[in-house]
Scaffold this motif. Sequence first.
Motif, PDB file in Angstrom:
ATOM      1  N   TRP A 164      48.571  -7.039  -5.539  1.00  0.00           N
ATOM      2  CA  TRP A 164      48.209  -7.050  -6.963  1.00  0.00           C
ATOM      3  C   TRP A 164      46.694  -6.883  -7.108  1.00  0.00           C
ATOM      4  O   TRP A 164      46.224  -6.134  -7.941  1.00  0.00           O
ATOM      5  N   ASN A 165      45.954  -7.613  -6.284  1.00  0.00           N
ATOM      6  CA  ASN A 165      44.484  -7.576  -6.309  1.00  0.00           C
ATOM      7  C   ASN A 165      43.999  -7.864  -4.891  1.00  0.00           C
ATOM      8  O   ASN A 165      44.334  -8.903  -4.320  1.00  0.00           O
ATOM      9  N   ARG A 166      43.196  -6.973  -4.319  1.00  0.00           N
ATOM     10  CA  ARG A 166      42.853  -7.044  -2.899  1.00  0.00           C
ATOM     11  C   ARG A 166      41.828  -8.116  -2.558  1.00  0.00           C
ATOM     12  O   ARG A 166      41.355  -8.189  -1.431  1.00  0.00           O
ATOM     13  N   SER A 167      41.487  -8.981  -3.474  1.00  0.00           N
ATOM     14  CA  SER A 167      40.495 -10.024  -3.226  1.00  0.00           C
ATOM     15  C   SER A 167      41.144 -11.309  -2.713  1.00  0.00           C
ATOM     16  O   SER A 167      42.068 -11.838  -3.343  1.00  0.00           O
ATOM     17  N   ASN A 168      40.657 -11.840  -1.591  1.00  0.00           N
ATOM     18  CA  ASN A 168      41.128 -13.139  -1.102  1.00  0.00           C
ATOM     19  C   ASN A 168      40.835 -14.238  -2.110  1.00  0.00           C
ATOM     20  O   ASN A 168      41.633 -15.161  -2.290  1.00  0.00           O
ATOM     21  N   PHE A 169      39.672 -14.170  -2.755  1.00  0.00           N
ATOM     22  CA  PHE A 169      39.326 -15.161  -3.783  1.00  0.00           C
ATOM     23  C   PHE A 169      40.413 -15.179  -4.859  1.00  0.00           C
ATOM     24  O   PHE A 169      40.888 -16.242  -5.271  1.00  0.00           O
ATOM     25  N   TYR A 170      40.771 -14.001  -5.337  1.00  0.00           N
ATOM     26  CA  TYR A 170      41.770 -13.892  -6.397  1.00  0.00           C
ATOM     27  C   TYR A 170      43.116 -14.440  -5.946  1.00  0.00           C
ATOM     28  O   TYR A 170      43.769 -15.215  -6.667  1.00  0.00           O
ATOM     29  N   ALA A 171      43.551 -14.055  -4.755  1.00  0.00           N
ATOM     30  CA  ALA A 171      44.865 -14.489  -4.275  1.00  0.00           C
ATOM     31  C   ALA A 171      44.930 -16.005  -4.110  1.00  0.00           C
ATOM     32  O   ALA A 171      45.946 -16.637  -4.413  1.00  0.00           O
ATOM     33  N   ILE A 172      43.839 -16.609  -3.632  1.00  0.00           N
ATOM     34  CA  ILE A 172      43.808 -18.068  -3.513  1.00  0.00           C
ATOM     35  C   ILE A 172      43.849 -18.700  -4.899  1.00  0.00           C
ATOM     36  O   ILE A 172      44.537 -19.703  -5.119  1.00  0.00           O
TER      37      ILE A 172
END
Length: 397
Positions: free
Chosen positions: A306-314
Amino acid sequence: MIDKKSFLKVGALAASLWVGATLPAQAEVDYQSWLNDFRNTAARAGISKNTLDNTLNGLVPNKRVLELDRRQPEFSLTFWKYLNGRISEKRIQRGRDLLKKHAALFQKVHDKYGVQPRFLVAFWGLETNFGDYTGVFPLIQSLTTLAHDERRSEFFTKQLMSALQVMDRGDIPFDVKASWAGAMGFCQFMPTTYQAYAVDGDGDGKRDMWKSLPDVFYSAANFLSQSGWQAGETWGREVKLPDGFNLDLTGLGTKKNLSEWAKLGVAKIDGGALPVADMQASVILPGGYRGPAFLVYENFRTILDWNRSNFYAIAVGHLADRLVWGGPLQTTQIEETPLSRAQMLQIQARLNDLGHDVGKPDGIAGSRTRKAIKAFQKSKGIPADGYPSIELLDLLK
């Protein structure tokens, strides 16, 4: 101190980025030439003249879009600043209320796709604050601006073509508004995602991602399900790493069974044993070795689709937990100064000078840059977490 040659190199890079963001007259001429070429390509692909006239005529590039592209929070904020700015008690409580209010709808979606309601609400909350902010940028202007820009031209050219195809079929209006990057509706679908996964959840013949909650949540769950969502599993958990843990084992490139991680000393954040389950997981350190550690599962990887950012996924996973049972993260927060783009350029230029190849410096700490940071840290005998920081910049100088 950084040597004169590197300093001048950084200055030139920063200047070039500024020129790209301000779009001087020549850049606008180049944009119009590119746009004419793209229009011909779109026509050959079957897009009608009516759609092309209504979307591409009179367009000029949007300078603000390029500025925002260079200042994405995943690139310019520390982990704690990012997380604290997106997960508040107010947002948690509102999410809990909406989870109850639309419980019947969420249950239907869960029964069909296996995606737990708390995750759908978390996406909804983080993407648009539960529909409050769906974007104010004209979709086609944003996409043409980004497709013309060289940084991610291929990706946004594909998004632009998809948006025109969707409009040509009458699914969305020509003047639709979106985020600066072209994400649309309550859950901010990119055009290719809308085209492939949007669902008519309420049976009215339309796929309305702005006004129909059934369409929104059936579509979101359909995308997650087809991207590999594991029904009945969660996203991950905050964990405690043992002293002397091998940092080479961190990152999404390393996957082990929970039992293997347990043998290596990885435990729940309270020190308790990890669950006994046949699940693969990875250990990640989004804030470096001084920040929290997370053991993440397959659903975390699906969130990254959905969004390639680890920050976002966390943030998605943690907010989902907070909506139903979880408490705040237990790792002590530390104060950090975010790196500016110019400082990140300095880090990349200096790493290149030292033989740790990051490619062309762009001011963004991608995987190649983090790999180079890790190699430099190892050469200095310090914890090799691949994390860019002010301390790292000082050491490189």
